[in-house]
Design a protein around this motif. Structure first.
Motif, PDB file in Angstrom:
ATOM      1  N   PHE A  79      92.651-111.187 141.167  1.00 21.72           N
ATOM      2  CA  PHE A  79      91.712-110.550 140.234  1.00 21.72           C
ATOM      3  C   PHE A  79      91.863-111.131 138.824  1.00 21.72           C
ATOM      4  O   PHE A  79      90.879-111.270 138.101  1.00 21.72           O
ATOM      5  CB  PHE A  79      91.893-109.023 140.256  1.00 21.72           C
ATOM      6  CG  PHE A  79      91.427-108.432 141.565  1.00 21.72           C
ATOM      7  CD1 PHE A  79      90.069-108.396 141.878  1.00 21.72           C
ATOM      8  CD2 PHE A  79      92.319-107.975 142.502  1.00 21.72           C
ATOM      9  CE1 PHE A  79      89.624-107.908 143.098  1.00 21.72           C
ATOM     10  CE2 PHE A  79      91.893-107.483 143.730  1.00 21.72           C
ATOM     11  CZ  PHE A  79      90.544-107.443 144.030  1.00 21.72           C
ATOM     12  N   ARG A  80      93.094-111.527 138.461  1.00 23.04           N
ATOM     13  CA  ARG A  80      93.283-112.163 137.159  1.00 23.04           C
ATOM     14  C   ARG A  80      92.553-113.512 137.131  1.00 23.04           C
ATOM     15  O   ARG A  80      91.890-113.865 136.161  1.00 23.04           O
ATOM     16  CB  ARG A  80      94.792-112.346 136.904  1.00 23.04           C
ATOM     17  CG  ARG A  80      95.144-112.666 135.448  1.00 23.04           C
ATOM     18  CD  ARG A  80      96.524-113.255 135.308  1.00 23.04           C
ATOM     19  NE  ARG A  80      96.721-114.457 136.102  1.00 23.04           N
ATOM     20  CZ  ARG A  80      96.207-115.648 135.818  1.00 23.04           C
ATOM     21  NH1 ARG A  80      95.453-115.808 134.749  1.00 23.04           N
ATOM     22  NH2 ARG A  80      96.433-116.697 136.607  1.00 23.04           N
ATOM     23  N   ARG A  81      92.641-114.226 138.257  1.00 23.45           N
ATOM     24  CA  ARG A  81      91.984-115.538 138.355  1.00 23.45           C
ATOM     25  C   ARG A  81      90.459-115.382 138.252  1.00 23.45           C
ATOM     26  O   ARG A  81      89.783-116.153 137.583  1.00 23.45           O
ATOM     27  CB  ARG A  81      92.355-116.165 139.699  1.00 23.45           C
ATOM     28  CG  ARG A  81      92.218-117.657 139.773  1.00 23.45           C
ATOM     29  CD  ARG A  81      92.525-118.149 141.187  1.00 23.45           C
ATOM     30  NE  ARG A  81      93.814-117.721 141.675  1.00 23.45           N
ATOM     31  CZ  ARG A  81      94.077-117.355 142.938  1.00 23.45           C
ATOM     32  NH1 ARG A  81      93.139-117.374 143.852  1.00 23.45           N
ATOM     33  NH2 ARG A  81      95.276-116.979 143.288  1.00 23.45           N
ATOM     34  N   LEU A  82      89.931-114.365 138.907  1.00 27.35           N
ATOM     35  CA  LEU A  82      88.482-114.142 138.843  1.00 27.35           C
ATOM     36  C   LEU A  82      88.050-113.817 137.417  1.00 27.35           C
ATOM     37  O   LEU A  82      87.037-114.318 136.922  1.00 27.35           O
ATOM     38  CB  LEU A  82      88.092-112.997 139.792  1.00 27.35           C
ATOM     39  CG  LEU A  82      88.207-113.300 141.296  1.00 27.35           C
ATOM     40  CD1 LEU A  82      88.065-112.026 142.127  1.00 27.35           C
ATOM     41  CD2 LEU A  82      87.149-114.320 141.725  1.00 27.35           C
ATOM     42  N   GLU A  83      88.837-112.986 136.743  1.00 24.96           N
ATOM     43  CA  GLU A  83      88.473-112.641 135.359  1.00 24.96           C
ATOM     44  C   GLU A  83      88.565-113.853 134.447  1.00 24.96           C
ATOM     45  O   GLU A  83      87.720-114.058 133.573  1.00 24.96           O
ATOM     46  CB  GLU A  83      89.398-111.518 134.846  1.00 24.96           C
ATOM     47  CG  GLU A  83      88.883-110.152 135.264  1.00 24.96           C
ATOM     48  CD  GLU A  83      89.948-109.080 135.254  1.00 24.96           C
ATOM     49  OE1 GLU A  83      90.790-109.101 134.339  1.00 24.96           O
ATOM     50  OE2 GLU A  83      89.931-108.238 136.179  1.00 24.96           O
ATOM     51  N   THR A  84      89.604-114.664 134.651  1.00 23.34           N
ATOM     52  CA  THR A  84      89.770-115.874 133.834  1.00 23.34           C
ATOM     53  C   THR A  84      88.580-116.808 134.025  1.00 23.34           C
ATOM     54  O   THR A  84      88.046-117.384 133.066  1.00 23.34           O
ATOM     55  CB  THR A  84      91.079-116.609 134.219  1.00 23.34           C
ATOM     56  OG1 THR A  84      92.153-115.703 134.052  1.00 23.34           O
ATOM     57  CG2 THR A  84      91.299-117.835 133.368  1.00 23.34           C
TER      58      THR A  84
END
Ligand code: SF4
Ligand code: SF4
Length: 368
Positions: free
Chosen positions: A258-263
């Motif tokens: 989810f952090r990767r998607l937000e980034t």
């Protein structure tokens, strides 16, 4: 399969519910699908008079099953004759009562007015044992849904809420505070067509697949009771079996996804990202600015262009089920510009969205 308490209804529902709107090829296929779902531990089935032959096909299966082996939700549209519609549903289903009755599409203030007027009759029908618990689904505004929840009439709610569309996050919170059961509608399809994802989203979600990412986002949230699963035949039930016992909190690897998607969202959209705050509304041309720019966010960040086209082309085709007009209706009046806290060039972004998504107009499906 894991189970969660469906809010104040106290029903212990499986975290996946079998939606029967797609299982209409034959009564035999529906019977096999129901049998397989029950064997997997799915104990909640969902239908509606408007799902074609769904109720009639279920009526050839359910009466032969022990009544305590499943919970059933059916629906009624605002304005329908309550006693008659409910009787017809029960006749088709071959059952004496529904576990859950949902008002289908409480989308407009007048629909809530109708519920207020109909509520004494609804209470009477419930007292007579025709159904046990009352809830609703809505495609209306945040304010309307909040008001409906606060009436105290309802013990569960059916919502469109997904990782890629968290507009209704405040309602999840409110429903939880009011102890309403929360049923999420169509997470695989309306949640971004995660069953047929673009390669980029597939890559970003590794080692999960996008469907797993969408399910884990919802299933790891204890405020959410159950997710609809619209299998067309028994073979499509496999993922429900895989994910149905994955209700624990997100682990480090999943949090990283989810952090990767937000980034990636920040990287690709930068200052063009619509934050879905709704402050730009109302638009005098009735353009559904946040919904269109949400689709644009997904297309630019994750290549969800096909999904954007699928949804965008339903605008102006679905009435209050998908309200508002398309981006090419912008008259450049400028009213929205000072209201946007992100200072987005909204008319330009709407024109860009229209270019990306325009195409033949689509008729809405019942499961919108
Ligand atoms: S500029 Fe376009 S989108 Fe903005 S309020 Fe005016 S018509 Fe609506
Ligand atoms: S005000 Fe701006 S950020 Fe908020 S929903 Fe409208 S366009 Fe998006």
């Amino acid at each position: 399969m894991h189970y969660r308490r469906f809010g104040q209804t106290e029903l212990p529902l499986s975290v996946f519910s079998l939606g029967t709107m797609r299982c209409l090829d034959s009564p035999e296929i529906l019977a096999q699908t129901v049998k397989t779902a029950l064997e997997m531990g799915i104990n909640h089935l969902e239908t509606a008079p408007s799902y074609g032959k769904s109720e009639a096909y279920l009526g050839r299966v359910l009466p032969a099953l022990p009544r305590e082996s499943f919970y059933l939700t059916s629906k009624i549209l605002p304005g329908q004759d309550l006693a008659l519609t409910l009787s017809q549903s029960l006749d088709r289903l071959g059952l004496d009562y529904l576990d859950c009755l949902a008002i289908h599409g409480l989308n407009l203030p007048e629909h809530l007015d109708w519920v207020r007027e109909a509520y004494p009759q609804l209470r009477r029908l419930r007292k007579e044992g025709r159904f046990r618990h009352l809830g609703f689904s809505s495609h209306g505004s945040l304010g309307l849904i909040e008001t409906a929840v606060k009436t105290g009439f309802f013990s569960f709610i059916n919502l469109h809420y997904y990782y890629l569309d968290q507009f209704l996050a405040p309602i999840i919170d409110l429903a939880n505070r009011r102890d309403l059961g929360v049923f999420i509608i169509s997470p695989a399809d309306k949640g971004g067509q995660l069953h047929t994802p673009p390669e980029k989203l597939r890559r970003l979600c590794q080692p999960l697949d996008p469907l797993g990412m969408g399910y884990r986002f919802l299933l790891s949230d204890p405020r959410i009771t159950t997710l609809s699963y619209g299998a067309a035949h028994p073979g499509e039930l496999t993922p429900a079996g895989i994910w149905g016992d994955q209700t624990q909190s997100l682990n480090d690897e999943e949090t990283e996804i989810f952090r990767r998607l937000e980034t990636e969202m920040e990287r690709r959209l930068g200052a063009e990202q619509c934050r879905q705050c709704q402050a730009c509304l109302p638009c005098p041309e009735d353009i559904n600015i946040p919904a269109i720019l949400r689709l644009r966010n997904g297309a630019v960040a994750f290549d969800l262009t096909a999904f954007g086209q699928y949804r965008y082309q339903m605008l102006e085709q679905a009435g209050h089920w998908f309200p508002g007009r398309r981006g090419d209706r912008c008259a450049d009046c400028g009213d929205c510009l000072p209201r946007c806290p992100c200072q987005l060039a909204i008319p330009d972004l709407l024109r860009d969205s229209h270019q990306r998504f325009q195409g033949p107009r689509r008729r809405r499906l019942w499961e919108i």
